[in-house]
Design an enzyme around this catalytic site. Structure first.
Site, PDB file in Angstrom:
ATOM      1  N   GLU A  35       1.355  -1.294  -0.278  1.00 63.12           N
ATOM      2  CA  GLU A  35       0.016   0.284  -0.052  1.00 63.12           C
ATOM      3  C   GLU A  35       0.767   1.549   0.308  1.00 63.12           C
ATOM      4  O   GLU A  35       1.787   1.751   0.139  1.00 63.12           O
ATOM      5  CB  GLU A  35      -1.192   0.110   0.818  1.00 63.12           C
ATOM      6  N   GLY A  42      -7.487   2.531   2.244  1.00 59.58           N
ATOM      7  CA  GLY A  42      -7.990   3.109   0.770  1.00 59.58           C
ATOM      8  C   GLY A  42      -8.449   4.367   0.828  1.00 59.58           C
ATOM      9  O   GLY A  42      -8.659   4.643   2.061  1.00 59.58           O
ATOM     10  N   THR A 149      -6.119  -1.555  -6.352  1.00 60.33           N
ATOM     11  CA  THR A 149      -5.438  -0.053  -6.624  1.00 60.33           C
ATOM     12  C   THR A 149      -6.474   1.877  -6.656  1.00 60.33           C
ATOM     13  O   THR A 149      -6.059   2.592  -6.141  1.00 60.33           O
ATOM     14  CB  THR A 149      -4.907  -0.101  -7.472  1.00 60.33           C
ATOM     15  N   GLY A 150      -7.868   0.863  -7.290  1.00 59.11           N
ATOM     16  CA  GLY A 150      -9.162   1.534  -6.883  1.00 59.11           C
ATOM     17  C   GLY A 150      -9.358   2.212  -7.572  1.00 59.11           C
ATOM     18  O   GLY A 150      -9.100   2.415  -9.108  1.00 59.11           O
ATOM     19  N   ALA A 187     -23.572  16.464  -9.851  1.00 55.84           N
ATOM     20  CA  ALA A 187     -24.567  15.667  -8.499  1.00 55.84           C
ATOM     21  C   ALA A 187     -25.278  14.530  -8.324  1.00 55.84           C
ATOM     22  O   ALA A 187     -26.013  14.166  -8.436  1.00 55.84           O
ATOM     23  CB  ALA A 187     -26.524  15.979  -9.268  1.00 55.84           C
ATOM     24  N   GLU A 193     -23.888  14.602  -0.949  1.00 63.27           N
ATOM     25  CA  GLU A 193     -23.187  14.305   0.565  1.00 63.27           C
ATOM     26  C   GLU A 193     -22.015  15.423   1.099  1.00 63.27           C
ATOM     27  O   GLU A 193     -22.450  16.374   2.329  1.00 63.27           O
ATOM     28  CB  GLU A 193     -22.463  13.315   0.963  1.00 63.27           C
ATOM     29  N   ALA A 324     -17.471   0.688  -1.248  1.00 61.19           N
ATOM     30  CA  ALA A 324     -17.014  -0.176  -0.750  1.00 61.19           C
ATOM     31  C   ALA A 324     -17.304  -1.737  -0.815  1.00 61.19           C
ATOM     32  O   ALA A 324     -16.646  -2.314  -0.673  1.00 61.19           O
ATOM     33  CB  ALA A 324     -16.335   0.523   0.165  1.00 61.19           C
ATOM     34  N   HIS A 448     -42.984  -2.609  17.555  1.00 61.96           N
ATOM     35  CA  HIS A 448     -42.877  -1.067  17.239  1.00 61.96           C
ATOM     36  C   HIS A 448     -42.789   0.115  18.409  1.00 61.96           C
ATOM     37  O   HIS A 448     -42.671  -0.855  19.578  1.00 61.96           O
ATOM     38  CB  HIS A 448     -44.752  -1.015  17.022  1.00 61.96           C
TER      39      HIS A 448
HETATM   40  C1  LIG Z   1     -16.213  11.443  -0.781  1.00 61.23           C
HETATM   41  C2  LIG Z   1     -16.457   9.502  -1.150  1.00 61.23           C
HETATM   42  C3  LIG Z   1     -17.241   8.940  -0.195  1.00 61.23           C
HETATM   43  C4  LIG Z   1     -17.217   7.944  -0.599  1.00 61.23           C
HETATM   44  N1  LIG Z   1     -18.674   7.212  -0.162  1.00 61.23           N
HETATM   45  C5  LIG Z   1     -18.930   5.755   0.177  1.00 61.23           C
HETATM   46  C6  LIG Z   1     -19.489   5.553   0.750  1.00 61.23           C
HETATM   47  O1  LIG Z   1     -20.602   6.025   2.264  1.00 61.23           O
HETATM   48  N2  LIG Z   1     -20.108   3.956   0.308  1.00 61.23           N
HETATM   49  C7  LIG Z   1     -19.603   3.413  -0.379  1.00 61.23           C
HETATM   50  O2  LIG Z   1     -19.945   2.065  -0.657  1.00 61.23           O
HETATM   51  N3  LIG Z   1     -18.444   3.574  -1.205  1.00 61.23           N
HETATM   52  C8  LIG Z   1     -18.492   4.981  -1.018  1.00 61.23           C
HETATM   53  N4  LIG Z   1     -17.264   5.924  -1.881  1.00 61.23           N
HETATM   54  C9  LIG Z   1     -16.668   4.810  -2.682  1.00 61.23           C
HETATM   55  C10 LIG Z   1     -15.543   3.829  -2.413  1.00 61.23           C
HETATM   56  O3  LIG Z   1     -14.607   4.813  -1.559  1.00 61.23           O
HETATM   57  C11 LIG Z   1     -14.980   2.991  -3.137  1.00 61.23           C
HETATM   58  O4  LIG Z   1     -15.963   1.911  -4.100  1.00 61.23           O
HETATM   59  C12 LIG Z   1     -13.534   2.163  -2.596  1.00 61.23           C
HETATM   60  O5  LIG Z   1     -12.604   2.783  -1.803  1.00 61.23           O
HETATM   61  C13 LIG Z   1     -13.236   1.844  -3.699  1.00 61.23           C
HETATM   62  O6  LIG Z   1     -12.108   0.497  -2.677  1.00 61.23           O
HETATM   63  P1  LIG Z   1     -11.656  -0.381  -3.535  1.00 61.23           P
HETATM   64  O7  LIG Z   1     -10.516  -1.419  -2.969  1.00 61.23           O
HETATM   65  O8  LIG Z   1     -11.305  -0.608  -4.864  1.00 61.23           O
HETATM   66  O9  LIG Z   1     -10.210   0.723  -4.146  1.00 61.23           O
HETATM   67  P2  LIG Z   1      -9.404   2.120  -3.189  1.00 61.23           P
HETATM   68  O10 LIG Z   1     -10.466   2.193  -1.758  1.00 61.23           O
HETATM   69  O11 LIG Z   1      -9.192   3.417  -3.688  1.00 61.23           O
HETATM   70  O12 LIG Z   1      -8.094   1.488  -2.604  1.00 61.23           O
HETATM   71  C14 LIG Z   1      -7.128   1.128  -3.813  1.00 61.23           C
HETATM   72  C15 LIG Z   1      -5.858   1.155  -2.792  1.00 61.23           C
HETATM   73  O13 LIG Z   1      -4.522   1.482  -3.269  1.00 61.23           O
HETATM   74  C16 LIG Z   1      -3.756   2.174  -3.041  1.00 61.23           C
HETATM   75  N5  LIG Z   1      -2.234   2.144  -4.030  1.00 61.23           N
HETATM   76  C17 LIG Z   1      -2.635   2.415  -5.609  1.00 61.23           C
HETATM   77  N6  LIG Z   1      -2.456   2.259  -6.252  1.00 61.23           N
HETATM   78  C18 LIG Z   1      -0.997   2.043  -5.432  1.00 61.23           C
HETATM   79  C19 LIG Z   1       0.038   1.433  -5.688  1.00 61.23           C
HETATM   80  N7  LIG Z   1       0.924   0.998  -7.291  1.00 61.23           N
HETATM   81  N8  LIG Z   1       0.781   0.536  -5.165  1.00 61.23           N
HETATM   82  C20 LIG Z   1       0.826   0.267  -4.150  1.00 61.23           C
HETATM   83  N9  LIG Z   1      -0.869   1.272  -3.438  1.00 61.23           N
HETATM   84  C21 LIG Z   1      -1.303   1.665  -4.143  1.00 61.23           C
HETATM   85  C22 LIG Z   1      -4.070   3.824  -2.790  1.00 61.23           C
HETATM   86  O14 LIG Z   1      -3.578   4.165  -2.437  1.00 61.23           O
HETATM   87  C23 LIG Z   1      -5.941   2.965  -2.273  1.00 61.23           C
HETATM   88  O15 LIG Z   1      -5.339   2.897  -0.812  1.00 61.23           O
HETATM   89  C24 LIG Z   1     -16.841   7.168  -1.072  1.00 61.23           C
HETATM   90  C25 LIG Z   1     -15.373   7.150  -2.613  1.00 61.23           C
HETATM   91  C26 LIG Z   1     -15.687   9.091  -2.819  1.00 61.23           C
HETATM   92  C27 LIG Z   1     -14.715   9.754  -2.785  1.00 61.23           C
END
Ligand SMILES: Cc1cc2nc3c(=O)[nH]c(=O)nc-3n(C[C@H](O)[C@H](O)[C@H](O)COP(=O)(O)OP(=O)(O)OC[C@H]3O[C@@H](n4cnc5c(N)ncnc54)[C@H](O)[C@@H]3O)c2cc1C
Length: 469
Positions: A35, A42, A149-150, A187, A193, A324, A448
């Protein structure tokens, strides 16, 4: 383990990656997580779900104290905002949870390498992963590599993020003062939010959206009700309006917008660009290895295997809603399938939630989708206005709506707008996952007085036998 070959290397410790790592370790695999951030969890824990909900909860308490306590017979002087304290509380919530993930990795004997990972090709029959750390580079080897990596916020080319005036959600979760006028581009749920947070804390908020309707995949009645409510709370909406230009003038941001052929300039202090997110695929070495993408996302099969043997992907990187809970379930299912289990993700039943006030939540198909597909359906609806607990809470906006097949009553979709819709939707997800009917909901005890009784009454209303409507 540094010189050995791990059974699984997970790149990215977001909700997808860390859950996959823990489930893999539970199933007997040796696992390393790479990470690049200092903290685990993340986007979700560090700059997404958790800090946004912490601020939504705090700002809601503030606005309740300011605007609604009097109605409950609680007389107070107007509350004062201590923004620094509110932000410190949010940071503390984030820290406790990210530390919690670190504890879980340790408990499950998962190696955590802090650094930026890149696929380095095959090495002695395993996958090489090169990790760039503050001290140099480190080589890891894994029989399998999971990419998790999201995603990152998509920028508008002529209005790039500058960490100050043009903000992504990351900065908008940490403004050090309440902007006088916040312009939100988009929107979607992030814009609504965070727009709500700053509106409650005193900002003038204008939301600019290209489409005629907000939240296009949400049930139309729910989206319309939410829009009315947010307007009542003072958020201004400019729908079917496109942002076409940006300049900084006299210490203000000036955003040019275009609607119906007319152009206008809007001056504001901060711009929050919440116009979508894109998968974080750059720099991973995907091209060199030949990992196939489809419309910018990594293409995977039912085992989350990419086009390259031994390389897998989940979460925001692949198809489906960027959420998430979707990433977490994929993490679990990925690890279980790797261990030979027949687990599956049921993509039809992923709930979507907007944590505004009232909250909006839905699962399954919307009325608009059923109409477009030509599917016959019955509707059961119950307003919170007629729910005893909602009356006690003075939170009577919204309704529960159940869409079911006219013959068997099998539930096709459930949509809720109202207090704690985010929690109420759990019952809907359970019933739908088990193929349940409106009658199944109606025959189950609902204590209730609870908000959940609105779900039972909506279920009764599918057969037009609601008691309290
Ligand atoms: C403001 C906001 C509010 C949100 N609210 C919600 C919510 O209420 N409910 C919900 O379900 N979802 C919500 N989401 C969406 C949710 O955050 C994402 O869908 C979720 O985090 C995706 O998970 P992931 O594991 O795919 O990746 P991520 O959470 O994006 O994690 C990926 C990780 O990989 C790491 N990384 C990237 N590249 C590399 C690399 N080359 N080497 C090492 N590490 C690396 C990053 O640093 C990161 O920590 C929200 C998003 C935002 C921006």
């Amino acid at each position: 383990m540094a010189n050995d070959t791990y059974d699984l290397i997970v790149i990215g410790a977001g909700p997808g990656g860390y859950v996959a790592a823990i489930r893999g370790a539970q199933l007997g695999m040796t696992v390393a997580v790479v990470e690049k951030r200092e903290a685990l969890g993340g986007v979700c824990l560090n700059e997404g779900c958790i800090p946004s909900k912490a601020l939504l909860d705090s700002s809601e308490l503030f606005s309740l104290a300011r605007d609604r306590f009097a109605g409950h017979g609680i007389a107070i002087d107007p509350p004062r905002l201590d923004l620094a304290r509110m932000m410190a509380r949010k940071d503390d919530v984030v820290k406790k949870l990210t530390d919690g993930v670190a504890f879980l990795l340790k408990k499950n004997k998962i190696a955590w390498v802090q650094g930026t990972a890149r696929l380095a090709g095959e090495q002695d029959g395993a996958h090489g992963v090169e990790v760039t750390t503050s001290e140099g580079t480190q080589q890891l080897r894994g029989k399998r590599v999971l990419l998790a990596t999201g995603s990152e916020a998509a920028a508008i080319p002529f209005m790039p993020f500058d960490g100050d005036t043009v903000a992504s959600a990351r900065e908008a979760l940490s403004f050090d003062r309440v902007p006088e006028h916040l312009l939100v581009v988009g929107a979607g749920y992030v814009g609504l939010e965070l727009g709500s947070v700053w509106r409650r804390l005193g900002s003038q908020v204008t939301v600019v959206e290209m489409l005629p309707k907000m939240l296009p995949n949400t049930d139309g009645q729910v989206a319309d009700t939410l829009m009315r409510s947010l307007k009542k709370q003072g958020i201004a909406f400019r729908m079917e309006t496109k942002v076409t230009g940006f300049a900084k003038r006299d210490g203000k941001a000036v955003v040019t917008v275009e609607s119906g052929g007319a152009t206008e300039e809007i001056a504001c202090d901060k711009v929050l660009v919440a116009a979508g997110r894109r998968p974080l695929t750059a720099g991973l070495g995907l091209e060199d290895l030949g990992v196939r993408l489809e419309e910018g996302r990594i293409a995977v099969d039912a085992n989350y295997l990419t086009s390259v043997p031994g390389v897998y992907a989940i979460g925001d990187l692949i198809h489906g809603p960027m959420l998430a809970h979707k990433a977490m379930v994929e993490g679990e299912v990925f690890a279980e399938r790797l261990a030979g289990q027949a687990s599956v993700v049921d993509y039809a039943f992923i709930p979507g939630i907007v944590y505004t006030w009232p909250e909006a939540a839905g699962v399954g198909r919307t009325e608009e989708q059923l109409k477009a597909e030509g599917v016959a359906y019955s509707v059961g609806k119950f307003p919170f206005m007629a729910n005893g607990r909602a009356k006690c809470m003075d939170e009577t906006e919204g309704f529960v709506k159940i869409l079911a097949t006219p013959d068997t009553g099998r539930v096709l979709g459930i949509h809720v707008i109202g207090p704690r819709a985010s929690d109420l939707i759990a019952e809907a997800v359970t019933v739908m996952t088990y193929g349940g009917s409106a009658a199944d909901i109606a025959m189950t005890f609902h204590a209730h007085p609870t908000l959940a009784e609105a779900m039972k009454e909506a279920a009764l209303d599918v057969e037009k036998r609601a008691i309290h409507a």
